[in-house]
Design a protein around this motif. Structure first.
Motif, PDB file in Angstrom:
ATOM      1  N   SER A1056       0.942  -1.117  -0.058  1.00 23.84           N
ATOM      2  CA  SER A1056      -0.099  -0.024  -0.032  1.00 23.84           C
ATOM      3  C   SER A1056       0.896   1.234  -0.067  1.00 23.84           C
ATOM      4  O   SER A1056       0.411   2.367  -0.499  1.00 23.84           O
ATOM      5  CB  SER A1056      -0.937  -0.061   1.211  1.00 23.84           C
ATOM      6  OG  SER A1056      -1.669  -1.050   1.179  1.00 23.84           O
ATOM      7  N   GLN A1060      -0.931   4.541  -1.986  1.00 22.79           N
ATOM      8  CA  GLN A1060      -1.621   5.751  -1.004  1.00 22.79           C
ATOM      9  C   GLN A1060      -1.714   4.811   0.439  1.00 22.79           C
ATOM     10  O   GLN A1060      -2.618   4.170   0.568  1.00 22.79           O
ATOM     11  CB  GLN A1060      -2.796   6.095  -1.575  1.00 22.79           C
ATOM     12  CG  GLN A1060      -3.670   7.205  -0.657  1.00 22.79           C
ATOM     13  CD  GLN A1060      -2.897   8.066  -0.260  1.00 22.79           C
ATOM     14  OE1 GLN A1060      -2.046   8.409   0.725  1.00 22.79           O
ATOM     15  NE2 GLN A1060      -2.793   9.211  -1.223  1.00 22.79           N
ATOM     16  N   LYS A1062      -2.973   5.894   2.921  1.00 24.05           N
ATOM     17  CA  LYS A1062      -4.219   6.247   3.772  1.00 24.05           C
ATOM     18  C   LYS A1062      -5.437   5.264   3.379  1.00 24.05           C
ATOM     19  O   LYS A1062      -6.210   5.050   3.902  1.00 24.05           O
ATOM     20  CB  LYS A1062      -4.758   7.473   3.600  1.00 24.05           C
ATOM     21  CG  LYS A1062      -4.089   8.554   3.997  1.00 24.05           C
ATOM     22  CD  LYS A1062      -4.499  10.217   4.022  1.00 24.05           C
ATOM     23  CE  LYS A1062      -3.645  10.840   4.570  1.00 24.05           C
ATOM     24  NZ  LYS A1062      -4.308  12.624   4.386  1.00 24.05           N
ATOM     25  N   LEU A1063      -5.048   4.466   2.249  1.00 24.30           N
ATOM     26  CA  LEU A1063      -5.955   3.368   1.891  1.00 24.30           C
ATOM     27  C   LEU A1063      -5.840   1.946   2.554  1.00 24.30           C
ATOM     28  O   LEU A1063      -6.634   1.154   2.116  1.00 24.30           O
ATOM     29  CB  LEU A1063      -6.044   3.094   0.286  1.00 24.30           C
ATOM     30  CG  LEU A1063      -6.439   4.347  -0.566  1.00 24.30           C
ATOM     31  CD1 LEU A1063      -6.036   4.278  -2.173  1.00 24.30           C
ATOM     32  CD2 LEU A1063      -7.650   5.027  -0.191  1.00 24.30           C
ATOM     33  N   ARG A1066      -8.842  -0.277   4.044  1.00 24.41           N
ATOM     34  CA  ARG A1066     -10.176   0.108   4.128  1.00 24.41           C
ATOM     35  C   ARG A1066     -11.157  -0.772   3.513  1.00 24.41           C
ATOM     36  O   ARG A1066     -12.166  -0.779   3.777  1.00 24.41           O
ATOM     37  CB  ARG A1066     -10.117   1.561   2.912  1.00 24.41           C
ATOM     38  CG  ARG A1066     -11.409   2.110   2.583  1.00 24.41           C
ATOM     39  CD  ARG A1066     -11.098   3.507   1.954  1.00 24.41           C
ATOM     40  NE  ARG A1066     -10.537   4.480   3.125  1.00 24.41           N
ATOM     41  CZ  ARG A1066     -10.386   5.782   2.744  1.00 24.41           C
ATOM     42  NH1 ARG A1066     -10.778   6.276   1.637  1.00 24.41           N
ATOM     43  NH2 ARG A1066      -9.791   6.750   3.593  1.00 24.41           N
ATOM     44  N   ARG A1067     -10.631  -1.766   2.588  1.00 20.41           N
ATOM     45  CA  ARG A1067     -11.763  -2.511   1.757  1.00 20.41           C
ATOM     46  C   ARG A1067     -11.312  -4.105   2.216  1.00 20.41           C
ATOM     47  O   ARG A1067     -10.185  -4.211   2.870  1.00 20.41           O
ATOM     48  CB  ARG A1067     -11.408  -2.309   0.268  1.00 20.41           C
ATOM     49  CG  ARG A1067     -11.845  -1.111  -0.234  1.00 20.41           C
ATOM     50  CD  ARG A1067     -12.039  -1.102  -1.682  1.00 20.41           C
ATOM     51  NE  ARG A1067     -11.909   0.185  -2.206  1.00 20.41           N
ATOM     52  CZ  ARG A1067     -11.067   1.145  -2.576  1.00 20.41           C
ATOM     53  NH1 ARG A1067      -9.921   0.851  -2.201  1.00 20.41           N
ATOM     54  NH2 ARG A1067     -11.463   2.320  -2.833  1.00 20.41           N
ATOM     55  N   GLU A1073      -6.984  -8.672   5.605  1.00 23.28           N
ATOM     56  CA  GLU A1073      -8.217  -7.717   6.029  1.00 23.28           C
ATOM     57  C   GLU A1073      -9.243  -8.610   6.517  1.00 23.28           C
ATOM     58  O   GLU A1073      -9.836  -8.273   7.450  1.00 23.28           O
ATOM     59  CB  GLU A1073      -8.610  -7.035   4.749  1.00 23.28           C
ATOM     60  CG  GLU A1073      -7.364  -5.970   4.449  1.00 23.28           C
ATOM     61  CD  GLU A1073      -7.854  -5.357   2.942  1.00 23.28           C
ATOM     62  OE1 GLU A1073      -7.550  -3.966   2.823  1.00 23.28           O
ATOM     63  OE2 GLU A1073      -7.921  -6.188   2.039  1.00 23.28           O
ATOM     64  N   TRP A1348      -5.516   4.581   9.859  1.00 27.16           N
ATOM     65  CA  TRP A1348      -5.030   2.995  10.018  1.00 27.16           C
ATOM     66  C   TRP A1348      -6.094   2.489  11.087  1.00 27.16           C
ATOM     67  O   TRP A1348      -6.829   1.195  11.178  1.00 27.16           O
ATOM     68  CB  TRP A1348      -3.629   2.838  10.327  1.00 27.16           C
ATOM     69  CG  TRP A1348      -2.851   3.114   9.104  1.00 27.16           C
ATOM     70  CD1 TRP A1348      -3.224   3.129   7.966  1.00 27.16           C
ATOM     71  CD2 TRP A1348      -1.403   2.880   9.000  1.00 27.16           C
ATOM     72  NE1 TRP A1348      -2.198   3.291   6.971  1.00 27.16           N
ATOM     73  CE2 TRP A1348      -1.060   3.052   7.814  1.00 27.16           C
ATOM     74  CE3 TRP A1348      -0.460   2.510   9.834  1.00 27.16           C
ATOM     75  CZ2 TRP A1348       0.298   3.150   7.357  1.00 27.16           C
ATOM     76  CZ3 TRP A1348       0.981   2.516   9.621  1.00 27.16           C
ATOM     77  CH2 TRP A1348       1.206   2.732   8.233  1.00 27.16           C
ATOM     78  N   ASN A1351      -9.668   2.352  10.299  1.00 30.18           N
ATOM     79  CA  ASN A1351     -10.180   1.206   9.168  1.00 30.18           C
ATOM     80  C   ASN A1351      -9.897  -0.103   9.903  1.00 30.18           C
ATOM     81  O   ASN A1351     -10.618  -0.924   9.636  1.00 30.18           O
ATOM     82  CB  ASN A1351      -9.071   1.446   8.084  1.00 30.18           C
ATOM     83  CG  ASN A1351      -9.510   2.563   7.368  1.00 30.18           C
ATOM     84  OD1 ASN A1351     -10.273   3.093   7.312  1.00 30.18           O
ATOM     85  ND2 ASN A1351      -8.267   2.841   6.220  1.00 30.18           N
ATOM     86  N   SER A1393     -14.179  10.136  11.290  1.00 32.80           N
ATOM     87  CA  SER A1393     -13.556  10.840  10.076  1.00 32.80           C
ATOM     88  C   SER A1393     -12.864  11.977  10.409  1.00 32.80           C
ATOM     89  O   SER A1393     -13.211  12.645  11.333  1.00 32.80           O
ATOM     90  CB  SER A1393     -14.618  11.145   9.201  1.00 32.80           C
ATOM     91  OG  SER A1393     -14.210  11.823   7.965  1.00 32.80           O
TER      92      SER A1393
END
Length: 1507
Positions: A1056, A1060, A1062-1063, A1066-1067, A1073, A1348, A1351, A1393
């Motif tokens: 990652s 980016q 920051k991602l 996330r998914r 994950e 992080w 997420n 957020s």
């Protein structure tokens, strides 16, 4: 030189080129032409549109680089182009690129590949003039790189309009040497200045320790220039540590009378060097298309000779000893009309030249040892015929391809068309060093294409050609005779002997004797001090050879056959009789002209297509007195000339020839008679067949005569324009004067044509019809009338009115004249058409005429005519009767208007009155709803049940399975089943134990996961399932599972970070994950049950209560009280609460149950019977603490009254039927049940259809659209329509939010609070892990770590729980509850957020509901994260102790063998890929054996059907 048979010599290259035109690899610059091209070590660099594109060798885009000074991005800015592009590789393997641009006063940039880091950016390095030259070469001295640069920094024509002139001290600078590291000029490195005349540099070359710069003076572009171009030579200084250069001098390069150098190439052949240049004559700017056949030529100069002869300093302002300017003169090696680029290379010790033309042809020619050119072969033709860019480069990776640039496109073209040669003899006789005969494939191929060729013996090149030593032998058999023969005996099919000097005379096929031929020479051409040059061409069935001979002292041999002193030798055409016989030659030419008998005045046409021409007319004198008249066509050097006999001598001044098809080129054409000197040569242009690009206009009127302009190319060779349709074919049209790119003609009349008739327009060239465009015919224009204004005396103004049509007639096409009688004479006045204006109903043509004051016109006799092509029409004037009609109709129209006004005014008043009533009703409704909504917000309270009994938690197994497999419910039962017992229990356990041991090998498990994730068909669903199976299999080894989670998370961070950070997480797209989600579920299950469960269950119960407080539509489940706008029931009418007494009978099956009891139940008058049942059962549960013994679909309701007992049903015979047969569900009000009524609950005898299973044929509160507009008969507004707007009811969302707000906040704060100032071990551990990783990766941005954490915990775990209460409790989640929980979950995530919310009035309501609460929540979340970070770090033993305890809690919860079986299925599916990966990695030898044993054991079980 050898070539294919003569009959196919021109056709085969074209066919090969066309075959290759099927689509070479190419790259197209977006919206800009190519400015420069260069090859680097592993690809191609192309500059254009103020950007540089790095391409792969096959021309795929690798990278686009924008200069540091680019202002508008990549495009085509004015006066900006790349004039320098160089690439080299430093000693440590780093690639460096130099780019020069005309903007910013000629700046230069140095980039480092492959990242394109900008090392240097300096202005005033290259020329900033749009047409200024820049040429450079990089070289290395003592590990320091230097740039030798020649440029046109200043040129007088540009001074007035461009602000890029250098300072006066630098104005005359032309050559500089700079260090690449800073690009600064220094006197000790070399600064060379010119004298008065600006110079244009073409190239920069290094050969040994000398540097060469070919150039010409700018004034050489003028037509009358006589000064040849030059070569400046510089050499390195003697200091071994400095890269400075000093000027040695310049030398003139003469290539005929051509004063410009167009292109340049250095060819290195062993120790020798050859400079190859394309030279061009100056052209008249007004006659650029009229190129002569010999406009351009290739000349070759030896580098050693150039270096030695360069000593003059007359062009440069330098201090030093200068010699008199010297010239090196060469005759052309190859002549052509439009060469623009040359590139030379050496293959098999033979020089190969690649040539580009200004009409898009790529040519290739091979030079022999005498520097004689073969007949050039057409390698490729650009269909658009755009000029080749003056730079060709070979593919640096595969030299069998060359890069061809033109306009905005670069193409990758093969260097040879070997496949055109079908036999071994043809292949080898072609003498193409790239081609050879592949004995294995029995084909002519490039060496690399000879399949399975492991030995050079399998591929025979030109050194094996049977005629490789073929030469022409010269002899003198008798007086005035010359004989030529081939050194290899072969029957000749063609023989030409041409005297080149002193005058050109052809002798063709005089006497052929097998392998030789001879001809008789006339004596006029030979003198005693002769310099005789002969050129002989021989052809056989398999080769074609041309050689040049120079004869010295041979006049006695020829005249008297005394040949002792006669000497002859083979020479290059470029070295024959340089200076020794110029005077003699001129005398001989003059003598030959005196004896000439015929005279040529003109040859027409001189532009023909490659299809040939059946009739070429020659005009002159004395044709009938001459014999043996022939036309000689000479194409490019090395190609066999074509000799065409006269077809028909018409008279003494006119004769005709028929010219054959040939390839595209300009040829020399001359006429020879009586074996004498050829007439002065003219240029015959062979061009490709015409092509149409556009047509305007594309319509015509039926009468024809409209001028049509067709845009295209090569229209000079068009014989006729043909129009053809289904009724008349090949109708020739008349032509107007045009040029090469425009063709004008008049459309013919088509009297039979109908509206929209389409005809085909074709061009006829010889017997070939070439489709061009289609033309559409419309009816002739219709002119209505005209108005003539004479009050502007003496001027006349005429307006002609025309019906609108599709012809788009312009004012230049219209002719208007007026005729009148002057006595007995008819006179005409021609008007000037000013404009044509188009209106919706008609068009107006405005015309004017200025007449003399003395002109008298009798307006009573005037007639007006309009002429368009062949169409001529008399226009009638405007009729005077129209005024009478107007006077009659005017009173009628006024009366109608008055009546209409009165009626309209009355209806308007009625409409206004009705609208006022409706607005009053609407205002009343809105006021009422707003007041009720306000009162509800201030006064309404929710009766929350404080005691809801025991919270119905799911056990751990079902909680975990619903979390692990949210979409695969079938696994719940699978993991509860037992595996079938094997008779051989030891063997069965051994296979599972070995597989379990294998996945407990950390290195193997990590490698396994990474290998699976690289498989394309290992989908996201497979990754989630695999992670869940792995969690279950390692349920009792949470310490090990945590270590695996750490390793995989670190690996994911490495992936990652490149994109980016920051991602991250996330998914759910990877195994780790989903593994993190499962790990959080396992480790936080206790915290969830002890701390979060009760407030969460309270929220779900409270939500249900609030929803049921108001009307709920039984069909759509929409409710008046909700949190989600999508579930808001706004179509509701007025409702009221009805309190009924519900009698619950004793259930016969339940002996221990209580007797009958009566409970008061509150229902709404709009509730259906099914909803009343639900509320009755819920009231029973709330009062007694346990549910009634029967289910919802097992009970019925019965209304008890004194008169009778009536069963209550949702649908019965009394149900209301709406439009389209839709039936409305029965409600409490339908049965007219009032307060205090008694309803009995009874057990149904038969289990009928569920009350809630309704179809589209039913409705409840939301009526069909057709019913919405009907009168609603309410108590207060009988007969009046009720107006409903959804936005009026949005306050219900807010009232619901207020009612449950305390419950929501209690839940949120229970999640992000720290009871007893202590965080759950799993959260503290994982947050500390993320902090450590950020620190190790030197991530200083606190936002990244915050994201992080968000997420990994709230997004990955808590939101999943908040939206799915059925994961935690034994309840059923309705769709409506799901919609409300989604709003709460969104508010929860907004609290975590970092982005600031900027909400407007149009923002969605689910965001607006909690907008004021979010800032407070955000502060609490940040405090929560800080509190966790400030807690003392956990020791390894504390974490492992917690994980060990959790592992023990869940022992024997799952059948782990089922999980192992599922993991094994994935291993088997990708077994080969896994084994391949293990073989490539070190240290997995033992693991491979274990994996094989596991596979064998499981395969054995499969055979025995244990699995």
């Amino acid at each position: 030189m050898a070539a294919p048979p003569p009959a196919l010599s021109w056709a085969l290259p074209l066919l090969a080129a066309l075959a290759g035109a099927g689509g070479p690899q190419s790259f197209e610059l977006p919206g800009a032409p190519i400015d420069n091209i260069e090859v680097s070590g592993g690809g191609v660099l192309v500059a254009g549109g103020s950007c540089v594109y790095e391409l792969r060798p096959e021309l795929g885009l690798r990278r686009r680089v924008m200069p540091a000074t680019a202002e508008q991005g990549c495009g085509e800015p004015p006066d900006v182009r790349s004039n320098l592009l160089l690439a080299y590789e430093e000693s440590r393997g780093v690639g460096v690129v130099l780019t020069g641009w005309t903007q910013t006063n000629g700046h230069c940039e140095v980039w480092e590949q492959p990242t394109y880091h900008l090392r240097v950016n300096r202005s005033e390095v290259v020329s900033c003039l749009p047409d200024g030259s820049t040429a450079g070469v990089v070289f290395q001295v003592a590990n320091v790189w230097y740039l030798a640069l020649a440029a046109t920094y200043s040129a007088p024509p540009y001074r007035s309009r461009l602000k890029c002139e250098p300072s006066l001290s630098d104005e005359a600078t032309v050559i500089t040497v700079r260090r690449v590291v800073d690009l600064l000029t220094k006197e000790d490195l070399g600064i060379i200045k010119r004298k008065n005349e600006p110079l244009h540099f073409v190239d920069a070359l290094q050969w040994g320790d000398h540097f060469f710069f070919p150039y010409y003076k700018l004034k050489a572009r003028e037509v009358n220039n006589t000064e040849p171009p030059s070569m400046a030579v510089l050499h390195q200084l003697h200091s071994p540590s400095e890269g400075g250069l000093t000027l040695k001098g310049h030398v003139y390069l003469e290539c005929g009378c051509r004063g410009l150098i167009v292109s340049s190439s250095l060819v290195r052949q062993d120790e020798r060097g050859w400079w190859v240049g394309v030279f061009r004559r100056s052209r008249d700017p007004e006659a650029l298309n009229d190129k002569a056949w010999n406009d351009t030529a290739v000349c070759i100069f030896g580098m050693k000779e150039v270096k030695e002869q360069a000593c003059a300093l007359s062009h440069f302002d330098v201090v030093g000893q200068s010699c008199e300017a010297r010239s090196i003169k060469k005759l052309p090696t190859l002549i052509h009309s439009g060469l623009v680029v040359v590139y030379g290379t050496v293959v098999l010790n033979q020089i190969v030249l690649f040539l580009g033309t200004d009409d898009g042809q790529l040519l290739k020619t091979v030079l022999n040892e005498h520097m004689e050119s073969s007949c050039p072969e057409v390698l490729y033709e650009i269909e658009e015929e755009t000029s080749i860019f003056p730079k060709l480069r070979l593919d640096p990776v595969d030299n069998n391809y060359i890069y061809l640039s033109s306009a905005n496109k670069v193409r990758r073209i093969p260097v040879a068309n070997c496949g055109r040669y079908v036999s071994e003899q043809e292949c080898l006789s072609a003498k193409d060093p790239y081609c050879g005969w592949c004995s294995f494939n029995q084909r002519c191929t490039l060496k690399e294409n000879c399949t399975r060729s492991n030995s050079i013996k399998d591929w025979y090149n030109i050194s094996h050609a049977p005629d490789k030593d073929l030469e022409i032998l010269l002899s003198f058999p008798g007086k005035n005779q010359v004989a030529v023969a081939a050194s290899i005996s072969k029957i000749l099919t063609f023989c030409v002997i041409k005297i080149v000097k002193p005058v050109e005379v052809f002798y063709e096929n005089v006497v052929l004797k097998n392998s030789s031929c001879f001809c008789n020479l006339t004596t006029a051409e030979i003198t005693d001090d002769d310099c005789l040059v002969l050129e002989a061409s021989l052809s056989s069935s398999s080769w074609n050879l041309t050689q040049t001979f120079q004869l010295k002292n041979c006049s006695q041999c020829i005249h008297k056959h005394e040949c002792a002193s006669c000497k002859w030798m083979r020479v290059s055409p470029a070295t024959t009789c340089q200076d020794s016989c110029n005077a003699t030659a001129s005398e001989e030419v003059a003598a030959a002209q005196k004896t000439e008998r015929i005279s040529i005045h003109s040859i027409e046409p001189l532009w023909i297509s490659t299809l040939g021409k059946s009739e070429v007319t020659v005009k002159g004198e004395n044709f009938t007195r001459a014999s043996g008249i022939k036309m000689i066509l000479t194409g490019m050097t090395g190609c066999k000339p074509e000799i065409i006999k006269v077809r028909n001598v018409l008279n003494d001044t006119q004769m005709t020839f028929a010219l054959p098809p040939t390839r595209k080129e300009a040829k020399s054409i001359c006429i020879q008679a009586n074996g004498k000197k050829c007439s002065p040569p003219m240029t015959l242009h062979y061009v490709s067949v015409p092509l149409c690009f556009g047509i305007t206009p594309n319509t015509s009127w039926i009468s024809g005569g409209r001028k049509i302009t067709t845009i295209g190319r090569n229209f000079k060779v068009v014989d006729r324009v043909i129009i053809s349709d289904d009724q008349r074919s090949n109708l020739t049209v008349s032509r107007y004067p045009g040029n090469e790119s425009e063709y004008h003609y008049l459309t013919p009349s088509l009297s039979h044509a109908t509206e929209g008739k389409v005809v085909d327009m074709m061009l006829k060239v010889e017997t070939t019809f070439i489709p061009c465009f289609r033309l559409r015919y419309h009816p002739d224009p219709v002119f209505i009338n005209y108005q003539l204004h004479t009050e502007l005396d003496p001027d006349l103004e005429l307006k002609i009115y025309k019906e609108n049509d599709n012809l788009n007639i312009s004012k230049t096409e219209v002719e208007v004249y007026l005729s009148y009688m002057n006595g007995a004479q008819t006179k005409k006045i021609w008007f000037s058409v000013q404009n044509i204006t188009k209106k919706p109903d008609r068009s107006t043509i405005l015309c004017k005429f200025k007449r003399e004051a003395t002109d008298k016109i009798d307006f009573s006799t005037v007639k007006v005519f309009v002429k368009l092509g062949n169409f001529e029409h008399e226009v009638k004037p405007t009729s005077s009767h129209i005024y009478l009609y107007v006077l009659i109709l005017l009173p009628i129209i006024v009366g109608v208007i008055i009546v209409a006004f009165v009626v309209t005014r009355y209806k308007s008043k009625e409409l206004t009155r009705k609208q006022s009533q409706q607005l009053e009703l609407l205002e009343y409704e809105i006021r009422k709803e707003i007041r009720e909504g306000f009162a509800e917000l201030q006064m309404d309270e929710l009766d929350v049940v404080d005691s809801f009994g025991t919270v119905p938690f799911l056990d751990y197994k079902h909680f975990a399975l619903r979390t692990f497999f949210p979409e695969s419910g079938g696994f719940a039962s699978i993991f509860s089943e037992d595996v079938p017992q094997s008779r051989d229990q030891t063997s069965k356990d051994e296979s599972f134990n070995m597989l379990h041991a294998l996945i407990c090998n950390k290195n193997f498990l990590v490698t396994l996961i990474h290998t699976l994730e690289k498989q394309k068909n290992f989908t996201v669903k497979d990754r989630c399932l695999f992670a869940s199976f792995l969690t279950i299999a390692l349920q009792t080894k949470l310490v090990y599972l945590t270590h695996i989670l750490e390793v995989l998370t670190k690996d994911l961070m490495e992936q990652s970070s490149n994109v980016q950070p920051k991602l991250l997480l996330r998914r759910t797209e990877s195994v780790v994950e989903k593994l993190l989600t499962n790990w959080m579920s396992v480790c936080l299950s206790g915290f969830l049950r002890e701390t979060i469960g009760e407030p969460f269950y309270l929220l779900v119960t409270t939500l249900n209560q609030r929803i049921n407080k108001g009307p709920v539509d039984a069909i759509t489940c929409k409710a008046l009280y909700t949190l989600n706008e999508d579930w808001l029931l706004w179509q509701v009418s007025e409702f009221k609460t009805v309190t009924v007494n519900v009698i619950f009978e004793k259930i016969p099956e339940n002996e221990s149950g209580d007797a009958c009891q009566t409970i008061q139940v509150n229902v709404l008058d709009c509730d259906t019977i099914g909803q009343a049942k639900e509320k009755s059962l819920q009231a029973f549960l709330n009062k007694n603490g346990f549910p009634y013994g029967l289910q919802l679909d097992e009970i019925g309701l019965e209304l008890v009254s004194e008169e009778q007992q009536r069963e209550l049903l949702d649908i019965d015979g009394s149900s209301e039927v709406m439009e389209d047969g839709i039936r409305k569900l029965n409600t409490i009000s339908h049965y007219e049940i009032s307060n205090g009524a008694t309803i009995k609950v009874f057990k149904k005898k038969t289990n009928t259809r569920s009350d809630v299973d309704y179809s589209d044929e039913h409705c409840h509160l939301i009526l069909p659209d057709s019913e919405a507009n009907k009168d609603v008969k309410g108590a207060g507004h009988k007969g009046k329509q009720k107006f409903k707007v959804k936005e009026m009811y949005l306050t219900k969302l807010l009232s619901t939010k207020v009612a449950i707000h305390s419950v929501v906040e209690k839940l949120f704060r229970s999640i992000w609070s720290l009871p007893n100032n202590k965080a759950p071990v799993a959260i503290k551990y994982f947050f500390d892990f993320l902090d450590a990783q950020a620190e190790s990766k030197k991530i200083t941005d606190p936002d990244v770590v915050h994201i992080w954490k968000t997420n990994s915990l709230p997004l990955r775990f808590w939101v999943n729980i908040l939206k799915n209460p059925q994961f935690v409790f034994d309840i059923k989640k309705t769709s409506h509850i799901d919609g409300c929980l989604s709003v709460i979950a969104q508010a929860f995530m907004d609290a975590f957020s970092l982005a600031e919310q900027t909400l407007g009035k149009e923002a969605p309501t689910n965001k607006l509901l909690y907008a004021k609460d979010i800032p407070l929540y955000k502060k609490e979340v940040k405090a929560y994260y800080k509190a966790i970070r400030d807690l003392p770090p956990l020791t390894t033993s504390e974490v492992e102790e917690f994980l060990t305890q959790e592992s023990k809690k869940h022992e024997n919860e799952f059948n782990e063998k089922v999980a192992l079986i599922e993991i094994h299925r994935y291993i088997v599916k990708y077994y080969d890929e896994i084994v391949s990966k293990l073989e490539r990695e070190r240290g997995f030898e033992e693991v491979q054996k274990q994996l094989q044993q596991v596979k064998a054991l499981f395969d054995e079980k499969k055979k025995c059907k244990w699995l």
